[in-house]
Design a protein around this motif. Structure first.
Motif, short mmCIF file in Angstrom:
data_model
loop_
_atom_site.label_atom_id
_atom_site.label_comp_id
_atom_site.label_asym_id
_atom_site.label_seq_id
_atom_site.Cartn_x
_atom_site.Cartn_y
_atom_site.Cartn_z
N ARG A 172 -8.18 -0.73 5.30
CA ARG A 172 -8.36 -1.25 3.93
C ARG A 172 -7.59 -2.55 3.75
O ARG A 172 -8.09 -3.52 3.16
N ALA A 219 -5.54 3.17 5.82
CA ALA A 219 -4.87 2.17 5.00
C ALA A 219 -4.82 0.82 5.71
O ALA A 219 -4.97 -0.24 5.07
N ASP A 253 0.84 -1.19 0.00
CA ASP A 253 0.00 0.00 0.00
C ASP A 253 0.89 1.25 0.00
O ASP A 253 1.72 1.42 0.89
#
Length: 780
Positions: free
Chosen positions: A216, A213, A86
């Motif tokens: 996610r 993040a 990420d």
């Protein structure tokens, strides 16, 4: 083009430039350490601030639970891989640790085996000691778990290195386990990840997207059977900042709608409603730009304070509207502005002086509030003076509500004038209420009270900490020196003192780096006993008597012949895979190095402190106690600073009016209103803190504005008082509507601002005309 119009254009261009600057540079922070006491000259406070920015505070601990340990391990590894892929997480994270560093066993062997003699106990190797060592080695080799010893014993028959490993394991406590290279919690069922961020835990601009993040990434790897929990200081900081933003946005929306509706009802002009936003917006932009220019970011508490204070700018616009619309002689907007300019400028100047005093406050956050407020009020004043009159309608629309209010306020003023004795009791009641409440005032000395921790997040945090046995930073001993060696010598002595304190029952336990990294002097002293004359000659018969052959210990003889090894140093550890083991325990301050020992279960702090007095460079730090005491001291200093600001306001009013009666008529309502506010807050069970004290300065600022408006109106003409009273009433209503609503917030800082303003500003409104009729001359 007139000079006033040119000035308005230039000022508008400046405001536009400020808007661009703020838009490009805007960065909001919620670091509560900005509102901690200054660290200047205070080593303990410097340590606390350094810890708040250090690796322990920047480390997030994630636990992944699954149907079984294998599923948890697989989920944790998938989550770590997803975070590495990420871009947001990769940019924000300095390290992702899922297990012991690769090759850590070999790294420990490579670093410590050649230096093993420096990690003995330093006791002389006499015959009795060597005999006991031979018997111990024989017993250890007879056990099924002797595989490592067969490698170690030929060069380390006194088992210095295995003893070091055992000491390191014991110092770690009942914490992490390892399965297939993956950390597990102490119960062995949840996988553990350590994420260390590059930025401070309080840097919400970075931490917020990182937390998103993480969510996610976990959603992408969760098959429905995994559970993610987290312990992270950043999570609390981001949650607090988002809550503050939401509260401010909600209150701003409600206040804007309410203020615009009030302007429409009183003045019947959409243009006037929108013009109110010009000085407010200009002041906010200037305050933000000043803070961003000096500090590079804007604190969320400063934004809340500044938004409330820049609301004072509404007073100036409202005073202009009311004077233009309700003044008996009418006149153009610019003529009305020129007529009230001395009062408006005086009110702004007193506000600036009061808040400029905060520049001498002991908290960096309050100094930021001071700069924001002074610059913001100054810009709002300029916008009101130069821009607003030129955009107002030439004539005011007749409004029945406004006429009715002016007539009603004129009646109130006449009644007060005819009943001076009754009106005179109001400030007396305020002083008496304060005198009664003063001994009962609750001073909130805990800085933690400036934050509200989400109960659900706090419970989750405690669950994770219990699984991982995280280091508690609240109580620690700092070993301080000008360099690593000096600090490590102090750290050696601290470890000995703490071990004795643990044996005496004064503490339950402690975590230290002294086992991993003793001072070079301690290592040299421990190694010296191996290199005394005759050690090998005494060694051989004692070990042969235990059934060993001397030839098996040839590596030991060669090491003795080679002489003392170089010591393990911080530089050697910091550059290798063992660095994570030391990192939480070391701080580098300006001109000093600090090694920390974290304590658990301090039962007799007085006895422990007495023991530590004998150790040069050692300091026992209890963060909560220190912060509580510091807060008491700084509340006193901040109160003194606020009183200094009040003295400056009184001096300015004295210079402005040069007579006692109008000076007191402008000043006393604000002071009486502030005293009554303290009394009512105390009666409601609301304690005072640094936020409340600063909000009281806002109350005084607005109270002085009210007093100045009425005094100047009375000095001009008696029939100007009712329009001035209308402006004061509208200003009070707009302030309470705009910022008193912050009292509905669950965040302590916003609640403190809102509650103080919601009580204090109406109190000043009531006091202003009551004091005026007591002190006005008898000539009219």
């Amino acid at each position: 083009m007139t000079s006033m119009r040119r000035g308005a254009i230039l000022l508008a261009l400046l405001i536009a430039g400020l808007a661009v600057f703020v838009g490009l540079r805007f960065r909001l922070a919620s670091d509560i350490t900005d509102f901690l006491p200054s660290a200047d000259g205070q080593s303990s406070m410097r340590l606390i601030r350094a810890l708040a920015e250090g690796p322990l505070s920047r480390t997030m601990v994630l636990t992944v639970a699954g149907p079984d340990p294998a599923a948890a391990v697989a989920g944790a590894r998938a989550l770590a891989a997803a975070l590495e892929d990420d871009p947001v997480a990769a940019a924000a994270l300095d390290r992702i640790e899922t297990g012991p560093p690769a090759g850590i066993e070999e790294a420990i062997w490579t670093l410590y085996h050649p230096r093993r003699f420096g990690f003995g106990d330093g006791e002389p190797l006499d015959d009795a000691r060597l005999t006991a060592a031979a018997e111990r080695l024989r017993d250890q080799l007879a056990r099924p778990t002797s595989t490592l010893l067969t490698r170690v014993a030929p060069g380390d028959p006194l088992l210095a290195l295995p003893d070091l490993f055992a000491a390191l394991e014991a110092s770690r406590g009942d914490g992490l386990r390892v399965r297939d290279g993956q950390y597990l919690g102490r119960e062995g069922r949840t996988a553990v990840l350590f994420l260390t961020t590059r930025a401070s835990a309080f840097d919400a601009e970075t931490q917020g997207p990182l937390l998103d993040a993480i969510d996610r990434a976990f959603a992408a790897v969760d098959d429905g059977g995994l559970t993610l929990e987290m312990s992270a200081l950043a999570r609390f900081a981001v949650t607090a900042e988002r809550a503050i933003k939401a509260d401010i946005q909600r209150v701003s929306t409600l206040s804007t709608v309410g203020l615009l509706a009030l302007m429409l009802l009183l003045f019947g002009s959409l243009r006037l409603m929108l013009l109110v936003l010009v000085p407010v917006g200009a002041g906010m932009l200037a305050g933000c730009a000043a803070a961003l220019l000096v500090w590079g970011r804007l604190h969320s508490i400063t934004l809340a304070f500044g938004a409330a204070l820049i609301g004072v700018a509404v007073d100036y616009v409202v005073h202009l509207y009311c004077h233009h619309a309700a003044h008996p002689d009418g006149g153009s907007p610019r003529e009305a502005m020129a007529h009230i300019w001395p009062a408006v400028a005086t009110g702004a100047a007193t506000s600036c002086i009061g808040f400029a005093a905060l520049a001498f406050a002991p908290l960096g956050g309050l100094r930021e509030v001071a700069l924001f407020s002074v610059v913001g009020i100054g810009m709002a004043l300029l916008a009101t003076r130069i821009i607003v009159p030129g955009l107002m309608p030439a004539t005011a629309r007749p409004m029945a509500l406004r006429r009715g209010l002016v007539a009603g306020l004129a009646a109130v003023y006449r009644w007060l004038g005819h009943n001076r004795r009754v009106a005179g009791w109001l400030p007396v009641i305020a002083v008496a209420a304060f005198a009664f409440a003063a001994p009962r005032v609750q001073w909130n000395a805990d800085f933690a009270g400036m934050q509200r921790l989400d109960p659900a997040l706090l419970a989750e945090d405690e669950r994770v900490r219990a699984r991982v046995a995280l280091v508690d930073q609240s109580v620690f001993v700092a070993a301080i020196g000008p360099d690593d060696e000096a600090a490590l010598r102090a750290n050696d002595a601290v470890a000995e003192v703490l071990a004795a304190a643990r044996e005496a029952g004064e503490i339950d336990g402690f975590r230290t780096s002294a086992t991993l990294l003793p001072s070079a002097a301690r290592q040299a002293a421990a190694a010296a006993v191996y290199f005394e004359p005759g050690v090998w000659d005494r060694f051989v018969p004692r070990f042969e008597a235990a059934g060993f052959r001397a030839v098996a210990f040839e590596p030991f003889r060669e090491a003795l012949a080679a002489g003392p090894p170089d010591p393990v140093t911080h530089a050697l550890l910091a550059d290798g895979p063992l660095a994570p083991l030391l990192r939480p325990f070391r701080l580098a301050l300006a001109g000093e190095v600090v090694y920390l020992s974290f304590l658990r279960g301090v039962r007799d702090p007085a006895a422990l402190a007495a023991r530590l007095e004998a150790v040069a460079g050692a300091r026992l730090v209890d963060q909560k106690s220190l912060m509580t005491e510091a807060n008491r001291v700084y509340q006193q200093r901040t109160l003194q600073t606020l009183l200094l600001g009040l003295a400056g306001v009184l001096l300015l009013l004295g210079l402005r009016y040069r007579r006692l009666r109008p000076t007191l008529a402008a000043f006393v309502p604000a002071v009486a209103g502030a005293l009554l506010t303290v009394a009512l807050l105390t009666a409601l069970g609301v304690g005072l803190d640094l936020v409340s004290l600063t909000a009281l300065l806002m109350v005084v600022s607005m109270g002085v504005d009210f007093g100045v408006f009425l005094v100047d109106a009375r000095a001009s003409r008696l029939d100007e008082v009712p329009p001035a009273m209308l402006s004061v009433v509208v200003a009070c209503a707009s302030t309470v509507l705009g910022f008193g609503l912050l009292a509905l917030s669950e965040h302590p800082v916003l609640f403190g601002i809102g509650a103080t303003l919601a009580i204090g500003v109406p109190a000043c409104l009531v006091m202003a005309p009551s004091v005026l009729v007591q002190l006005e001359g008898r000539d009219g």
